[in-house]
Motif scaffolding. Sequence first.
Motif, PDB file in Angstrom:
ATOM      1  N   MET A  19       0.836  -1.213   0.000  1.00 51.13           N
ATOM      2  CA  MET A  19       0.000   0.000   0.000  1.00 51.13           C
ATOM      3  C   MET A  19       0.866   1.256   0.000  1.00 51.13           C
ATOM      4  O   MET A  19       0.562   2.223  -0.709  1.00 51.13           O
ATOM      5  CB  MET A  19      -0.940  -0.009   1.214  1.00 51.13           C
ATOM      6  CG  MET A  19      -2.072  -1.006   1.062  1.00 51.13           C
ATOM      7  SD  MET A  19      -3.199  -1.236   2.468  1.00 51.13           S
ATOM      8  CE  MET A  19      -3.151   0.255   3.363  1.00 51.13           C
ATOM      9  N   ALA A  20       1.940   1.261   0.763  1.00 51.50           N
ATOM     10  CA  ALA A  20       2.843   2.409   0.777  1.00 51.50           C
ATOM     11  C   ALA A  20       3.483   2.596  -0.587  1.00 51.50           C
ATOM     12  O   ALA A  20       3.590   3.727  -1.093  1.00 51.50           O
ATOM     13  CB  ALA A  20       3.907   2.229   1.852  1.00 51.50           C
ATOM     14  N   LEU A  21       3.918   1.520  -1.203  1.00 52.33           N
ATOM     15  CA  LEU A  21       4.523   1.595  -2.525  1.00 52.33           C
ATOM     16  C   LEU A  21       3.526   2.122  -3.551  1.00 52.33           C
ATOM     17  O   LEU A  21       3.857   2.977  -4.375  1.00 52.33           O
ATOM     18  CB  LEU A  21       5.058   0.220  -2.945  1.00 52.33           C
ATOM     19  CG  LEU A  21       5.715   0.152  -4.318  1.00 52.33           C
ATOM     20  CD1 LEU A  21       6.951   1.060  -4.350  1.00 52.33           C
ATOM     21  CD2 LEU A  21       6.089  -1.274  -4.668  1.00 52.33           C
ATOM     22  N   LEU A  22       2.280   1.637  -3.505  1.00 51.56           N
ATOM     23  CA  LEU A  22       1.257   2.130  -4.430  1.00 51.56           C
ATOM     24  C   LEU A  22       0.970   3.611  -4.199  1.00 51.56           C
ATOM     25  O   LEU A  22       0.758   4.365  -5.149  1.00 51.56           O
ATOM     26  CB  LEU A  22      -0.025   1.309  -4.281  1.00 51.56           C
ATOM     27  CG  LEU A  22       0.021  -0.103  -4.864  1.00 51.56           C
ATOM     28  CD1 LEU A  22      -1.257  -0.855  -4.515  1.00 51.56           C
ATOM     29  CD2 LEU A  22       0.216  -0.052  -6.364  1.00 51.56           C
ATOM     30  N   GLY A  23       0.960   4.051  -2.945  1.00 50.24           N
ATOM     31  CA  GLY A  23       0.752   5.468  -2.645  1.00 50.24           C
ATOM     32  C   GLY A  23       1.863   6.331  -3.214  1.00 50.24           C
ATOM     33  O   GLY A  23       1.617   7.391  -3.802  1.00 50.24           O
ATOM     34  N   ILE A  24       3.094   5.871  -3.062  1.00 57.79           N
ATOM     35  CA  ILE A  24       4.239   6.622  -3.600  1.00 57.79           C
ATOM     36  C   ILE A  24       4.173   6.669  -5.121  1.00 57.79           C
ATOM     37  O   ILE A  24       4.403   7.720  -5.729  1.00 57.79           O
ATOM     38  CB  ILE A  24       5.562   5.992  -3.113  1.00 57.79           C
ATOM     39  CG1 ILE A  24       5.722   6.233  -1.603  1.00 57.79           C
ATOM     40  CG2 ILE A  24       6.754   6.553  -3.883  1.00 57.79           C
ATOM     41  CD1 ILE A  24       6.866   5.473  -0.974  1.00 57.79           C
ATOM     42  N   LEU A  25       3.840   5.552  -5.750  1.00 58.38           N
ATOM     43  CA  LEU A  25       3.731   5.525  -7.212  1.00 58.38           C
ATOM     44  C   LEU A  25       2.607   6.439  -7.705  1.00 58.38           C
ATOM     45  O   LEU A  25       2.758   7.132  -8.713  1.00 58.38           O
ATOM     46  CB  LEU A  25       3.516   4.090  -7.701  1.00 58.38           C
ATOM     47  CG  LEU A  25       4.724   3.159  -7.575  1.00 58.38           C
ATOM     48  CD1 LEU A  25       4.335   1.739  -7.964  1.00 58.38           C
ATOM     49  CD2 LEU A  25       5.876   3.653  -8.426  1.00 58.38           C
ATOM     50  N   ALA A  26       1.473   6.439  -6.988  1.00 59.89           N
ATOM     51  CA  ALA A  26       0.364   7.308  -7.384  1.00 59.89           C
ATOM     52  C   ALA A  26       0.745   8.778  -7.262  1.00 59.89           C
ATOM     53  O   ALA A  26       0.425   9.595  -8.139  1.00 59.89           O
ATOM     54  CB  ALA A  26      -0.872   7.005  -6.529  1.00 59.89           C
ATOM     55  N   LEU A  27       1.449   9.133  -6.193  1.00 64.01           N
ATOM     56  CA  LEU A  27       1.905  10.513  -6.014  1.00 64.01           C
ATOM     57  C   LEU A  27       2.893  10.908  -7.109  1.00 64.01           C
ATOM     58  O   LEU A  27       2.794  11.993  -7.680  1.00 64.01           O
ATOM     59  CB  LEU A  27       2.535  10.677  -4.626  1.00 64.01           C
ATOM     60  CG  LEU A  27       3.032  12.063  -4.269  1.00 64.01           C
ATOM     61  CD1 LEU A  27       1.869  13.045  -4.240  1.00 64.01           C
ATOM     62  CD2 LEU A  27       3.739  12.037  -2.923  1.00 64.01           C
ATOM     63  N   ALA A  28       3.833  10.012  -7.416  1.00 59.82           N
ATOM     64  CA  ALA A  28       4.810  10.298  -8.472  1.00 59.82           C
ATOM     65  C   ALA A  28       4.112  10.470  -9.818  1.00 59.82           C
ATOM     66  O   ALA A  28       4.445  11.372 -10.595  1.00 59.82           O
ATOM     67  CB  ALA A  28       5.849   9.183  -8.540  1.00 59.82           C
ATOM     68  N   TYR A  29       3.134   9.603 -10.106  1.00 57.86           N
ATOM     69  CA  TYR A  29       2.391   9.711 -11.352  1.00 57.86           C
ATOM     70  C   TYR A  29       1.660  11.045 -11.438  1.00 57.86           C
ATOM     71  O   TYR A  29       1.682  11.723 -12.470  1.00 57.86           O
ATOM     72  CB  TYR A  29       1.398   8.555 -11.486  1.00 57.86           C
ATOM     73  CG  TYR A  29       0.503   8.686 -12.692  1.00 57.86           C
ATOM     74  CD1 TYR A  29       0.976   8.380 -13.967  1.00 57.86           C
ATOM     75  CD2 TYR A  29      -0.802   9.158 -12.572  1.00 57.86           C
ATOM     76  CE1 TYR A  29       0.171   8.520 -15.079  1.00 57.86           C
ATOM     77  CE2 TYR A  29      -1.615   9.311 -13.677  1.00 57.86           C
ATOM     78  CZ  TYR A  29      -1.123   8.990 -14.929  1.00 57.86           C
ATOM     79  OH  TYR A  29      -1.918   9.140 -16.031  1.00 57.86           O
ATOM     80  N   ALA A  30       1.013  11.447 -10.343  1.00 57.52           N
ATOM     81  CA  ALA A  30       0.274  12.716 -10.334  1.00 57.52           C
ATOM     82  C   ALA A  30       1.210  13.892 -10.551  1.00 57.52           C
ATOM     83  O   ALA A  30       0.895  14.821 -11.296  1.00 57.52           O
ATOM     84  CB  ALA A  30      -0.481  12.872  -9.017  1.00 57.52           C
ATOM     85  N   MET A  31       2.366  13.859  -9.920  1.00 54.78           N
ATOM     86  CA  MET A  31       3.326  14.968 -10.078  1.00 54.78           C
ATOM     87  C   MET A  31       3.875  15.020 -11.495  1.00 54.78           C
ATOM     88  O   MET A  31       3.948  16.088 -12.099  1.00 54.78           O
ATOM     89  CB  MET A  31       4.461  14.823  -9.063  1.00 54.78           C
ATOM     90  CG  MET A  31       4.016  15.075  -7.635  1.00 54.78           C
ATOM     91  SD  MET A  31       5.308  14.764  -6.419  1.00 54.78           S
ATOM     92  CE  MET A  31       6.542  15.940  -6.905  1.00 54.78           C
ATOM     93  N   ILE A  32       4.233  13.878 -12.058  1.00 52.34           N
ATOM     94  CA  ILE A  32       4.807  13.855 -13.406  1.00 52.34           C
ATOM     95  C   ILE A  32       3.766  14.238 -14.443  1.00 52.34           C
ATOM     96  O   ILE A  32       4.041  15.024 -15.352  1.00 52.34           O
ATOM     97  CB  ILE A  32       5.425  12.471 -13.703  1.00 52.34           C
ATOM     98  CG1 ILE A  32       6.677  12.284 -12.848  1.00 52.34           C
ATOM     99  CG2 ILE A  32       5.765  12.327 -15.174  1.00 52.34           C
ATOM    100  CD1 ILE A  32       7.255  10.895 -12.880  1.00 52.34           C
ATOM    101  N   SER A  33       2.547  13.725 -14.326  1.00 53.42           N
ATOM    102  CA  SER A  33       1.517  14.075 -15.304  1.00 53.42           C
ATOM    103  C   SER A  33       1.146  15.546 -15.205  1.00 53.42           C
ATOM    104  O   SER A  33       0.896  16.199 -16.214  1.00 53.42           O
ATOM    105  CB  SER A  33       0.288  13.191 -15.137  1.00 53.42           C
ATOM    106  OG  SER A  33      -0.330  13.433 -13.900  1.00 53.42           O
ATOM    107  N   GLY A  34       1.123  16.103 -13.995  1.00 51.33           N
ATOM    108  CA  GLY A  34       0.857  17.531 -13.839  1.00 51.33           C
ATOM    109  C   GLY A  34       1.957  18.376 -14.428  1.00 51.33           C
ATOM    110  O   GLY A  34       1.716  19.405 -15.052  1.00 51.33           O
ATOM    111  N   PHE A  35       3.190  17.929 -14.266  1.00 47.01           N
ATOM    112  CA  PHE A  35       4.337  18.651 -14.809  1.00 47.01           C
ATOM    113  C   PHE A  35       4.312  18.653 -16.328  1.00 47.01           C
ATOM    114  O   PHE A  35       4.582  19.654 -16.978  1.00 47.01           O
ATOM    115  CB  PHE A  35       5.633  18.011 -14.291  1.00 47.01           C
ATOM    116  CG  PHE A  35       6.879  18.617 -14.843  1.00 47.01           C
ATOM    117  CD1 PHE A  35       7.330  19.838 -14.381  1.00 47.01           C
ATOM    118  CD2 PHE A  35       7.612  17.968 -15.824  1.00 47.01           C
ATOM    119  CE1 PHE A  35       8.480  20.411 -14.882  1.00 47.01           C
ATOM    120  CE2 PHE A  35       8.767  18.523 -16.331  1.00 47.01           C
ATOM    121  CZ  PHE A  35       9.202  19.747 -15.853  1.00 47.01           C
ATOM    122  N   LEU A  36       3.957  17.505 -16.918  1.00 44.99           N
ATOM    123  CA  LEU A  36       3.959  17.395 -18.371  1.00 44.99           C
ATOM    124  C   LEU A  36       2.752  18.047 -19.029  1.00 44.99           C
ATOM    125  O   LEU A  36       2.829  18.509 -20.155  1.00 44.99           O
ATOM    126  CB  LEU A  36       4.034  15.923 -18.781  1.00 44.99           C
ATOM    127  CG  LEU A  36       5.326  15.205 -18.410  1.00 44.99           C
ATOM    128  CD1 LEU A  36       5.233  13.736 -18.787  1.00 44.99           C
ATOM    129  CD2 LEU A  36       6.520  15.852 -19.083  1.00 44.99           C
TER     130      LEU A  36
END
Length: 192
Positions: A19-36
């Motif tokens: 669950m922690a790993l999925l949370g980190i991946l979801a946060l990273a995805y949100a940050m990268i998609s927002g940046f792009l």
Amino acid sequence: MTTEESDIRVYYRVALKLMALLGILALAYAMISGFLSEPRTSHVLTQSVDITSLAPGEMLEVEWSGRPVLVLRRDEGMAMADATFAERLYDPGSRFSRQPRAYRNAHRSAAPDLFVAFATGTDLGCRLDLVPPEIAAEQGWGGGFVDRCRGGRYDFAGRVHDGQAARRNLEVPDYRLHPDGRVILGETPASD
């Protein structure tokens, strides 16, 4: 501890880590998609403000880029008040101010008789009122701008008085003076 309890603990540990790993991946995805998806630079619109009819001692307020901007035509009394009360300023040299490099001078502007700034205080973002030297003298200061929330005082160059809640001078936007008597907001001034 029984084998069954040990297996349950291992299961919970693995589940929590996943669950922690999925949370980190979801946060990273949100940050990268927002940046792009959002552009890195924003287009700043310019606005022309005619100040030819602005008499000494008068101020006008305009909206630019969704923020109020004040344009003050300073008179001799305002310049004298600023010089008289300069020792009461928190940052008289504007070392901690937001302003174009070209306007890092005593009057914080393109010309000694003109002052342009965002029309909000620097602590709570409250609107400002102009207080002429004659009225301010009755209150024991030289005059300038007062914010409507806490009564923070700024001189006619937008420099904050010492002992106020605000610790920064008024923010000066990018602008330049046009030879025909207009202020062009949003244009970077030429550096000296």
